[in-house]
Design an enzyme around this catalytic site. Structure first.
Site, PDB file in Angstrom:
ATOM      1  N   HIS A  98      33.893  41.988  44.340  1.00  0.00           N
ATOM      2  CA  HIS A  98      34.874  42.504  45.303  1.00  0.00           C
ATOM      3  C   HIS A  98      34.611  43.982  45.576  1.00  0.00           C
ATOM      4  O   HIS A  98      33.975  44.675  44.792  1.00  0.00           O
ATOM      5  CB  HIS A  98      36.295  42.324  44.772  1.00  0.00           C
ATOM      6  N   HIS A 100      36.560  47.626  46.830  1.00  0.00           N
ATOM      7  CA  HIS A 100      37.827  48.341  47.003  1.00  0.00           C
ATOM      8  C   HIS A 100      37.761  49.196  48.264  1.00  0.00           C
ATOM      9  O   HIS A 100      36.793  49.953  48.457  1.00  0.00           O
ATOM     10  CB  HIS A 100      38.068  49.329  45.857  1.00  0.00           C
TER      11      HIS A 100
HETATM   12  P1  5GP Z   1      37.937  46.201  39.228  1.00  0.00           P
HETATM   13  O1  5GP Z   1      38.615  46.900  38.075  1.00  0.00           O
HETATM   14  O2  5GP Z   1      37.282  44.920  38.751  1.00  0.00           O
HETATM   15  O3  5GP Z   1      37.030  47.070  40.032  1.00  0.00           O
HETATM   16  O4  5GP Z   1      39.096  45.817  40.239  1.00  0.00           O
HETATM   17  C1  5GP Z   1      39.982  44.775  39.990  1.00  0.00           C
HETATM   18  C2  5GP Z   1      41.258  45.088  40.723  1.00  0.00           C
HETATM   19  O5  5GP Z   1      42.030  43.905  40.787  1.00  0.00           O
HETATM   20  C3  5GP Z   1      42.130  46.148  40.034  1.00  0.00           C
HETATM   21  O6  5GP Z   1      42.253  47.303  40.843  1.00  0.00           O
HETATM   22  C4  5GP Z   1      43.448  45.428  39.823  1.00  0.00           C
HETATM   23  O7  5GP Z   1      44.569  46.221  40.103  1.00  0.00           O
HETATM   24  C5  5GP Z   1      43.367  44.253  40.771  1.00  0.00           C
HETATM   25  N1  5GP Z   1      44.144  43.113  40.317  1.00  0.00           N
HETATM   26  C6  5GP Z   1      44.148  42.579  39.062  1.00  0.00           C
HETATM   27  N2  5GP Z   1      45.001  41.541  39.002  1.00  0.00           N
HETATM   28  C7  5GP Z   1      45.526  41.406  40.256  1.00  0.00           C
HETATM   29  C8  5GP Z   1      46.482  40.483  40.810  1.00  0.00           C
HETATM   30  O8  5GP Z   1      47.013  39.587  40.157  1.00  0.00           O
HETATM   31  N3  5GP Z   1      46.769  40.652  42.131  1.00  0.00           N
HETATM   32  C9  5GP Z   1      46.216  41.644  42.890  1.00  0.00           C
HETATM   33  N4  5GP Z   1      46.571  41.711  44.168  1.00  0.00           N
HETATM   34  N5  5GP Z   1      45.311  42.518  42.384  1.00  0.00           N
HETATM   35  C10 5GP Z   1      44.989  42.398  41.077  1.00  0.00           C
END
Ligand code: 5GP
Length: 137
Positions: A98, A100
Site C-alpha cells: 500500500h 500512503h
Molecule cells: P504501514 O505501517 O504498514 O506503512 O501502514 C499501515 C497503515 O494501516 C497504518 O498507518 C495504520 O494506521 C493503518 N491501519 C491499520 N489498521 C487499520 C484499519 O483497521 N483500518 C484503517 N482504515 N487503517 C488501518
C-alpha cells in the site's frame, strides 16, 4: 496472507472507502496522521513492493496519482507526502502492499527526516552503488 486490508476489501472490516476498481482500493487511514491521510492498496495481497509485479505496480501508481490530485483539491494542503513502507525494517506494519498519501499542513507534526551523507560518501562508493543497482535490474 490475510491482513486487515484483505478484510476491508472483503467488507469484513469497515472503512471509509474513497475509490475502488477491479485491482485497487483506497480508504482513509484510521490514524489520520493528517486530515485526509489516505491509503491506496492493491486488492491482490502482495506483501510489499518487492513482491509486486511491475504491471500491478503501474495500476497502483496510476490511482495514487489520481488520488493525490483529488486529496489536493479536497483539502488544499501546503504539500503532500507520498510514501510506502516496505518490510518491518522500514516501518511497515500491515503486510499488504500500500501507498500512503499524507496531506501536509503547517505544524502538522509529521517528521520524515533523512540525513545528508554527501560529505562521507567517496566518489567510488557512488559508482559502486549505482553499478549494484544497474546489475540487479
Ligand atoms: P504501514 O505501517 O504498514 O506503512 O501502514 C499501515 C497503515 O494501516 C497504518 O498507518 C495504520 O494506521 C493503518 N491501519 C491499520 N489498521 C487499520 C484499519 O483497521 N483500518 C484503517 N482504515 N487503517 C488501518
Amino acid at each position: 496472507m490475510q491482513t486487515v486490508f484483505s478484510k476491508i476489501i472483503a467488507r469484513e472490516v469497515p472503512a471509509h472507502i474513497v475509490y475502488e476498481d477491479d485491482d485497487v482500493i483506497a480508504f482513509l487511514d484510521i490514524i489520520q496522521a493528517t486530515k485526509g491521510h489516505t491509503l491506496v492498496c492493491l486488492k491482490e495481497p502482495f506483501v510489499d513492493m518487492m513482491d509486486t509485479p511491475d504491471e500491478k505496480a503501474a495500476r497502483l501508481f496510476k490511482v495514487v496519482n489520481r488520488l493525490t490530485k483529488a486529496v489536493d483539491q479536497a483539502f488544499k494542503p501546503e504539500g503532500i507526502t507520498v510514501i510506502s513502507n516496505n518490510r518491518a525494517g522500514a516501518g511497515q506494519t500491515v503486510f499488504h502492499v500500500h501507498i500512503h498519501i499524507i496531506p501536509r499542513y503547517e505544524t502538522d507534526g509529521v517528521t520524515i527526516k533523512v540525513k545528508n551523507h554527501v560529505h562521507e560518501t567517496d566518489p567510488d562508493a557512488y559508482h559502486k552503488r549505482a553499478e549494484a543497482i544497474r546489475k540487479a535490474l
